[in-house]
Design an enzyme around this catalytic site. Structure first.
Site, PDB file in Angstrom:
ATOM      1  N   GLU A  31      44.511  39.445  31.018  1.00  0.00           N
ATOM      2  CA  GLU A  31      44.355  38.282  31.876  1.00  0.00           C
ATOM      3  C   GLU A  31      44.405  38.667  33.356  1.00  0.00           C
ATOM      4  O   GLU A  31      43.689  38.083  34.182  1.00  0.00           O
ATOM      5  CB  GLU A  31      45.446  37.249  31.568  1.00  0.00           C
ATOM      6  CG  GLU A  31      45.356  36.619  30.199  1.00  0.00           C
ATOM      7  CD  GLU A  31      45.987  37.463  29.096  1.00  0.00           C
ATOM      8  OE1 GLU A  31      45.952  37.035  27.933  1.00  0.00           O
ATOM      9  OE2 GLU A  31      46.513  38.564  29.403  1.00  0.00           O
ATOM     10  N   GLU A  87      34.406  46.479  30.774  1.00  0.00           N
ATOM     11  CA  GLU A  87      34.953  47.472  31.703  1.00  0.00           C
ATOM     12  C   GLU A  87      34.126  48.762  31.701  1.00  0.00           C
ATOM     13  O   GLU A  87      33.711  49.229  32.765  1.00  0.00           O
ATOM     14  CB  GLU A  87      36.425  47.719  31.399  1.00  0.00           C
ATOM     15  CG  GLU A  87      37.277  46.491  31.720  1.00  0.00           C
ATOM     16  CD  GLU A  87      38.708  46.609  31.228  1.00  0.00           C
ATOM     17  OE1 GLU A  87      38.994  47.556  30.455  1.00  0.00           O
ATOM     18  OE2 GLU A  87      39.531  45.772  31.602  1.00  0.00           O
TER      19      GLU A  87
END
Length: 443
Positions: A64, A347
């Protein structure tokens, strides 16, 4: 009536919850930070507010926190005169956000115990609260509403695994959900699910996923060499990075690596357990497999000794995964060979590196589908397929580069969620502080 019974019950739960939290923290070698979690906030942190209006963003843990980064950058740029407070529930989340330059204050989120929540809100007095993804705490949300503080759910999602549980306890969650000012969900499925749980349809919006707004770029060969040198990895070695691995996956990663080493003498493995405290267990697996390794925390003492092919860098730190992905030729994203639900494929895509992942991607189904649709990665059906997938990408540089470029294109095409979130946030802050977005930050 619901909140009355909830608070009566919470009185009896304070002790067992505290004991569990103490055990969990101490067993991992970390401070339980009970003062902050009960709303007794450090004076030195509160002093950083300095009379400024406060935006409070809560990000439970590492995932998060990383997703919140684009939003934090946008908040800092648009509201330079506001103090930005970031809270976390986990120690690893706190460690990550403490390094974010956009924030002014880092704190642990209070237990949802009425005195703790009241104390924290009275000390901080935020103008706006932003809660990342899916954190639904009845007391916190209600006490904010009673004080007229807007609460926004940002980047909201309801996973397949949790949806049935939420539905079963709809009677519990709907009381808090009705108090959110807006619920900004990632997908239409997420929107429909949280409405079914009890969210108000008129305040529930499909906004998109903030994770697509991670800054993306393709690194130059010189950048990659510099990153490898930082980790004492010879630049001529081909690097496999296995990130966010879980118990039950490292054995397969190690097995695939050993299989590849039979026919290749130019390989290096970076192994990053999802939870750094598991490094000792993973080290035992590497030792049993006969693989030489060094922990990340030991590199400073051996910085003049370069790694060799067939060895392993075992990463027992947090906050370095993006750099390790960037220096790699191929990335495996963990939590996907075991039924954990997967981790963030964006990512490695954001640094132009092709991704391999397993069949268990229920928490990231939309992202996994997009990665496959854009041909930015490979999904394997079983652990036995891992070595073959590594070999395919390592032996075909043209294919590897194509998948990397496709990942960057995917990031470019699916961004924009930060801007849409900021439009919602501006509706609560701009009318109250019309000049704050033009002033210079004064701290």
């Amino acid at each position: 009536m619901f909140f009355f019974f909830y608070n009566i019950t919470s009185i009896f739960l304070v002790l067992p919850v505290s004991l569990y939290h103490w055990y969990r923290s101490v067993s991992r070698g970390r401070s339980p930070a009970f003062k902050e979690r009960f709303g007794f906030l450090p004076r030195e942190e509160l002093a950083k507010i300095g009379g400024r209006p406060v935006i409070w963003l809560h990000a439970v843990s590492v995932g998060e926190a990383i997703a919140a980064r684009p939003l934090l950058k946008a908040l800092r740029a648009k509201y330079p005169c506001h103090a930005i407070l970031v809270s976390n529930t986990t120690e690893t989340g706190r460690a990550i956000t403490s390094s974010f330059p956009e924030k002014d204050i880092s704190l642990y989120f209070p237990f949802d115990f009425l005195p703790a929540v009241r104390r924290a809100l009275e000390h901080i007095k935020p103008e706006l609260i932003i809660i990342m993804e899916t954190e639904i705490w009845p007391n916190f949300t209600r006490q904010a509403a009673l004080r007229g503080i807007p609460v926004i759910l940002a980047n909201g999602r309801i996973s397949d695994r949790s949806y049935s549980r939420y539905l079963a306890f709809k009677w519990f969650f709907r009381h808090a959900l009705q108090l959110f000012s807006n619920l900004c969900m990632q997908t239409e499925v997420d929107r429909e699910r949280i409405i079914a749980i009890g969210a108000p349809p008129e305040r529930t919006l499909r906004i998109g996923n903030l994770k697509y707004d991670i800054p993306f770029r393709h690194l130059s060969p010189e950048d990659i060499i510099a990153l490898k040198e930082h980790y004492t990895i010879p630049h001529e070695l081909s690097v496999i990075c296995a990130g966010s691995s879980h118990p039950g996956e490292e054995e397969h990663i190690i097995s695939a690596y050993r299989e590849l080493l039979v026919s290749r003498s130019d390989l290096f493995l970076v192994l990053v357990p999802r939870h750094p405290e598991r490094a000792a267990n993973v080290a035992a697996l590497l030792a049993n497999a006969g693989l030489a390794y060094r922990r990340r925390t030991d590199l400073a003492a051996t910085s003049d000794v370069m790694f060799r092919s067939g060895e392993v860098l075992l990463v027992n730190t947090i906050g370095e995964l993006m750099g390790l992905y960037a220096l790699s030729d191929v990335v495996f994203v963990g939590g996907s060979l075991v039924p954990t639900g997967g981790h963030n494929l964006l990512e490695p895509a954001s640094v132009g590196v092709p991704t391999i992942f397993g069949p268990h991607m229920t928490n990231f189904r939309e992202i996994a589908a997009l990665v496959l649709q854009h041909q930015a990665g490979i999904q394997v059906d079983t652990p036995a397929d891992l070595a073959e997938a590594f070999q395919k990408l390592l032996s075909e540089p043209v294919l590897r580069q194509e998948l990397g470029r496709n990942g960057l294109l995917m990031m470019r095409e699916n961004g924009g969620a930060t801007e849409r979130h900021m439009e919602i946030i501006a509706g609560y802050l701009d009318t109250k502080f019309p000049s704050n977005n033009t002033k210079q930050r004064s701290n």
